[in-house]
Write an enzyme that holds these catalytic residues in place. Sequence first.
Site, PDB file in Angstrom:
ATOM      1  CE  LYS A 126      -1.951   4.877   6.925  1.00 13.34           C
ATOM      2  NZ  LYS A 126      -2.955   5.634   7.653  1.00 13.34           N
ATOM      3  NE  ARG A 184      -2.637   1.161   3.464  1.00 13.73           N
ATOM      4  CZ  ARG A 184      -3.386   0.994   4.552  1.00 13.73           C
ATOM      5  NH1 ARG A 184      -4.652   0.616   4.442  1.00 13.73           N
ATOM      6  NH2 ARG A 184      -2.869   1.190   5.750  1.00 13.73           N
TER       7      ARG A 184
HETATM    8  N1  PXG Z   1      -8.976   5.188   7.108  1.00 10.31           N
HETATM    9  C1  PXG Z   1      -7.993   6.092   7.276  1.00 10.31           C
HETATM   10  C2  PXG Z   1      -8.199   7.470   6.831  1.00 10.31           C
HETATM   11  C3  PXG Z   1      -6.797   5.683   7.874  1.00 10.31           C
HETATM   12  O1  PXG Z   1      -5.801   6.575   8.028  1.00 10.31           O
HETATM   13  C4  PXG Z   1      -7.697   3.451   8.121  1.00 10.31           C
HETATM   14  C5  PXG Z   1      -8.855   3.902   7.502  1.00 10.31           C
HETATM   15  C6  PXG Z   1      -7.605   2.012   8.507  1.00 10.31           C
HETATM   16  O2  PXG Z   1      -6.697   1.313   7.649  1.00 10.31           O
HETATM   17  P1  PXG Z   1      -5.826   0.103   8.165  1.00 10.31           P
HETATM   18  O3  PXG Z   1      -5.108  -0.367   6.963  1.00 10.31           O
HETATM   19  O4  PXG Z   1      -4.923   0.640   9.221  1.00 10.31           O
HETATM   20  O5  PXG Z   1      -6.778  -0.911   8.679  1.00 10.31           O
HETATM   21  C7  PXG Z   1      -6.636   4.351   8.306  1.00 10.31           C
HETATM   22  C8  PXG Z   1      -5.372   3.923   8.960  1.00 10.31           C
HETATM   23  C9  PXG Z   1      -2.716   7.110  13.531  1.00 10.31           C
HETATM   24  C10 PXG Z   1      -2.945   5.896  12.702  1.00 10.31           C
HETATM   25  O6  PXG Z   1      -1.543   7.429  13.780  1.00 10.31           O
HETATM   26  C11 PXG Z   1      -3.895   5.911  11.697  1.00 10.31           C
HETATM   27  C12 PXG Z   1      -4.074   4.781  10.899  1.00 10.31           C
HETATM   28  C13 PXG Z   1      -3.352   3.660  11.101  1.00 10.31           C
HETATM   29  C14 PXG Z   1      -2.398   3.646  12.112  1.00 10.31           C
HETATM   30  C15 PXG Z   1      -2.182   4.786  12.922  1.00 10.31           C
HETATM   31  O7  PXG Z   1      -3.693   7.750  13.928  1.00 10.31           O
HETATM   32  N2  PXG Z   1      -5.001   4.885   9.922  1.00 10.31           N
END
Ligand code: PXG
Length: 291
Positions: free
Chosen positions: A151, A52
């Site tokens: 991301k 990703r």
């Molecule tokens: N939506 C958004 C906008 C994200 O940033 C997810 C969904 C979930 O995706 P995953 O692949 O993690 O299941 C994310 C992921 C943080 C932090 O520092 C944010 C995420 C992951 C890890 C840490 O707030 N977001």
Amino acid sequence: MGKKVWLNGGLVDRENAAISVFDHGVLYGDGVFEGIRFYERKVFKLDEHIDRLFNSAKIIMLDIPVSKEELKQAILLTCRESGLDNGYVRPVVTRGTGPLGLAPWKCSNPSVFIIADTIQLYPAEHYRNGMPIVTVPTRRNISEAVNPMIKSLNYLNNILAKIEAKTAGVEEALMLNQEGYVAECTGDNIFIIRKGVIYTPPVYAGALPGITMSTVAELAAGMGVNLIDKLFTRAEIYTADECFLTGTAAEVVPVISLDGRVIGDGKPGAITRKLVERFQEYARANGTPIG
Ligand code: PXG
């Protein structure tokens, strides 16, 4: 055991892990990142996160100056060096230093760094009792602007939404897209359950293709429960039987109300509780050993 940061090819002490003020990651938010967990010295879904990251970089025409395999080894090394058995690891790629002005082609050396640390998004109590969320005014970016599939280091949209949630006295915000359909939360994907079927908004509604989401899809299939992509509105969350969020930092967390409307009986639902438990077991049992 000094916690170190991997920066452009090797480990450096935290206090010396610095990025130039001329780096376009700092000046313009020009860069990409990933958030990955490691449990019991195993990195969860490492290849999926690396893929990703490279996809995010491809969309913004950023050439990551290391191969996927080199990055993987660097991530494992950084986790090992952290001395933590359980933690959070964040690879970041910035455009690199360049003159003032947007032009990314004037930046010749993208920077890569990796931080391993701990993270706790929500208090433990939310996993047992569920959490309330609210819909916020800030909308998810449209795909024709900064595509929500990237991301990127440009999280201001989600940060504004997070501030709005905090102002309303809750910890997570529901974000809608420009058409008013549910997209996702600030760092988590959202799911509802109705009559034993799980629904989540499709990527084109403005959701990040979550890696935790894919894991939950597999776990649900193993429980004989279907997960279907579907556009839905807030009203369908108010009237759902169950609701939960997924994310790398959040794992699986039950939601018990939206905008003051109690969802189901106001307690984490049966399918949600099973998924919270199965996810935690699965995540602790599977992953790439940090060595
Ligand atoms: N939506 C958004 C906008 C994200 O940033 C997810 C969904 C979930 O995706 P995953 O692949 O993690 O299941 C994310 C992921 C943080 C932090 O520092 C944010 C995420 C992951 C890890 C840490 O707030 N977001």
